[in-house]
Design a protein around this motif. Structure first.
Motif, PDB file in Angstrom:
ATOM      1  N   SER A  49      63.247  76.419  33.808  1.00 14.06           N
ATOM      2  CA  SER A  49      64.185  75.976  34.853  1.00 14.06           C
ATOM      3  C   SER A  49      65.433  76.850  34.858  1.00 14.06           C
ATOM      4  O   SER A  49      65.898  77.282  35.914  1.00 14.06           O
ATOM      5  CB  SER A  49      64.596  74.518  34.639  1.00 14.06           C
ATOM      6  OG  SER A  49      63.511  73.668  34.837  1.00 14.06           O
ATOM      7  N   ASN A  50      65.976  77.106  33.673  1.00 15.65           N
ATOM      8  CA  ASN A  50      67.168  77.948  33.586  1.00 15.65           C
ATOM      9  C   ASN A  50      66.896  79.361  34.083  1.00 15.65           C
ATOM     10  O   ASN A  50      67.726  79.952  34.778  1.00 15.65           O
ATOM     11  CB  ASN A  50      67.693  77.995  32.150  1.00 15.65           C
ATOM     12  CG  ASN A  50      68.443  76.743  31.777  1.00 15.65           C
ATOM     13  OD1 ASN A  50      68.741  75.901  32.610  1.00 15.65           O
ATOM     14  ND2 ASN A  50      68.750  76.612  30.501  1.00 15.65           N
ATOM     15  N   ARG A  92      76.594  74.772  27.841  1.00 16.04           N
ATOM     16  CA  ARG A  92      77.840  74.449  28.544  1.00 16.04           C
ATOM     17  C   ARG A  92      78.385  73.109  28.075  1.00 16.04           C
ATOM     18  O   ARG A  92      77.638  72.248  27.635  1.00 16.04           O
ATOM     19  CB  ARG A  92      77.593  74.331  30.039  1.00 16.04           C
ATOM     20  CG  ARG A  92      77.272  75.617  30.706  1.00 16.04           C
ATOM     21  CD  ARG A  92      77.425  75.421  32.195  1.00 16.04           C
ATOM     22  NE  ARG A  92      76.201  75.818  32.876  1.00 16.04           N
ATOM     23  CZ  ARG A  92      75.968  75.544  34.132  1.00 16.04           C
ATOM     24  NH1 ARG A  92      76.812  74.860  34.847  1.00 16.04           N
ATOM     25  NH2 ARG A  92      74.845  75.940  34.695  1.00 16.04           N
ATOM     26  N   VAL A  93      79.656  72.962  28.258  1.00 13.77           N
ATOM     27  CA  VAL A  93      80.283  71.659  28.073  1.00 13.77           C
ATOM     28  C   VAL A  93      80.354  71.036  29.459  1.00 13.77           C
ATOM     29  O   VAL A  93      80.883  71.648  30.389  1.00 13.77           O
ATOM     30  CB  VAL A  93      81.705  71.806  27.476  1.00 13.77           C
ATOM     31  CG1 VAL A  93      82.383  70.459  27.375  1.00 13.77           C
ATOM     32  CG2 VAL A  93      81.632  72.496  26.126  1.00 13.77           C
ATOM     33  N   THR A  94      79.765  69.844  29.616  1.00 14.95           N
ATOM     34  CA  THR A  94      79.734  69.210  30.930  1.00 14.95           C
ATOM     35  C   THR A  94      80.420  67.853  30.873  1.00 14.95           C
ATOM     36  O   THR A  94      80.614  67.281  29.807  1.00 14.95           O
ATOM     37  CB  THR A  94      78.282  68.997  31.410  1.00 14.95           C
ATOM     38  OG1 THR A  94      77.617  68.146  30.496  1.00 14.95           O
ATOM     39  CG2 THR A  94      77.541  70.309  31.524  1.00 14.95           C
ATOM     40  N   GLY A 103      70.838  71.795  30.010  1.00 14.23           N
ATOM     41  CA  GLY A 103      69.563  72.364  29.597  1.00 14.23           C
ATOM     42  C   GLY A 103      69.589  72.990  28.212  1.00 14.23           C
ATOM     43  O   GLY A 103      68.789  72.630  27.349  1.00 14.23           O
ATOM     44  N   LEU A 104      70.497  73.938  27.976  1.00 12.82           N
ATOM     45  CA  LEU A 104      70.540  74.576  26.658  1.00 12.82           C
ATOM     46  C   LEU A 104      71.058  73.626  25.589  1.00 12.82           C
ATOM     47  O   LEU A 104      70.668  73.730  24.428  1.00 12.82           O
ATOM     48  CB  LEU A 104      71.359  75.864  26.698  1.00 12.82           C
ATOM     49  CG  LEU A 104      70.654  77.039  27.347  1.00 12.82           C
ATOM     50  CD1 LEU A 104      71.559  78.267  27.361  1.00 12.82           C
ATOM     51  CD2 LEU A 104      69.337  77.350  26.667  1.00 12.82           C
ATOM     52  N   TRP A 114      66.750  78.087  17.676  1.00  8.74           N
ATOM     53  CA  TRP A 114      66.658  78.726  18.970  1.00  8.74           C
ATOM     54  C   TRP A 114      67.624  79.899  19.017  1.00  8.74           C
ATOM     55  O   TRP A 114      68.492  80.026  18.160  1.00  8.74           O
ATOM     56  CB  TRP A 114      66.920  77.750  20.114  1.00  8.74           C
ATOM     57  CG  TRP A 114      68.370  77.381  20.266  1.00  8.74           C
ATOM     58  CD1 TRP A 114      69.088  76.522  19.480  1.00  8.74           C
ATOM     59  CD2 TRP A 114      69.273  77.887  21.238  1.00  8.74           C
ATOM     60  NE1 TRP A 114      70.383  76.463  19.921  1.00  8.74           N
ATOM     61  CE2 TRP A 114      70.523  77.300  20.999  1.00  8.74           C
ATOM     62  CE3 TRP A 114      69.137  78.787  22.296  1.00  8.74           C
ATOM     63  CZ2 TRP A 114      71.637  77.573  21.782  1.00  8.74           C
ATOM     64  CZ3 TRP A 114      70.251  79.062  23.079  1.00  8.74           C
ATOM     65  CH2 TRP A 114      71.481  78.451  22.819  1.00  8.74           C
ATOM     66  N   GLY A 115      67.465  80.754  19.989  1.00  9.94           N
ATOM     67  CA  GLY A 115      68.367  81.891  20.121  1.00  9.94           C
ATOM     68  C   GLY A 115      68.160  82.624  21.434  1.00  9.94           C
ATOM     69  O   GLY A 115      67.271  82.289  22.222  1.00  9.94           O
TER      70      GLY A 115
END
Length: 150
Positions: A49-50, A92-94, A103-104, A114-115
């Protein structure tokens, strides 16, 4: 631990590719003997999706490449390669009421590791390793997250 390549999928950078990839990853891991593929399917859905939403892969003719490998009997490694963007992906900060942007963060909470890195053609590669066991997974909230940028 041994790493064994299982499959590579090349899909167009379109929204309908997300459920196709999710299904294929689930079937591939199940066929390879992994019992719990839910985390891997969630992670690949977020990563594809990203790639579709935030990279040049969404341009006409653009593609997203997904590779799946197993590490031993208990981990799946997923790599999602896109055609690049102006920035490196990052969590992100949401706000609580935001409809997007988690998502991340979700990948970070779900994956054991992850990376991110840039490939030699300027595309982004986001990878994640997910537990595929029925028992308790690696405590993903305490597991080290190693985001690598090249």
């Amino acid at each position: 631990m041994r790493k064994r390549f299982l499959a590579e999928l090349v899909v167009p950078g379109v929204d309908w590719a997300v459920p196709v990839v999710r299904h294929c990853i689930g079937r591939t891991l199940t066929a390879a003997g992994h019992r719990n593929v839910d985390n891997a399917q969630l992670v690949v859905s977020e990563l594809v999706s990203n790639a579709f939403l935030h990279s040049r892969s969404a341009r006409p003719g653009g593609v997203i490449v997904v590779e799946i490998a197993e590490i031993g009997d208990t981990l799946a490694r997923i790599e999602v390669m896109d055609e690049g963007a102006g920035t490196i992906p990052h969590p992100r900060v949401t706000t609580e009421d935001a409809c997007h942007g988690r998502g991340l963060w979700l990948v970070q909470q779900t994956a054991a590791r992850w990376g991110i890195y840039r490939d030699t053609l300027g595309g982004n590669v986001v990878w994640a390793e997910c537990s595929t066991t029925d028992g308790p997974t690696t405590n993903v909230l305490d597991a080290p997250t190693r985001a690598r940028e090249m």
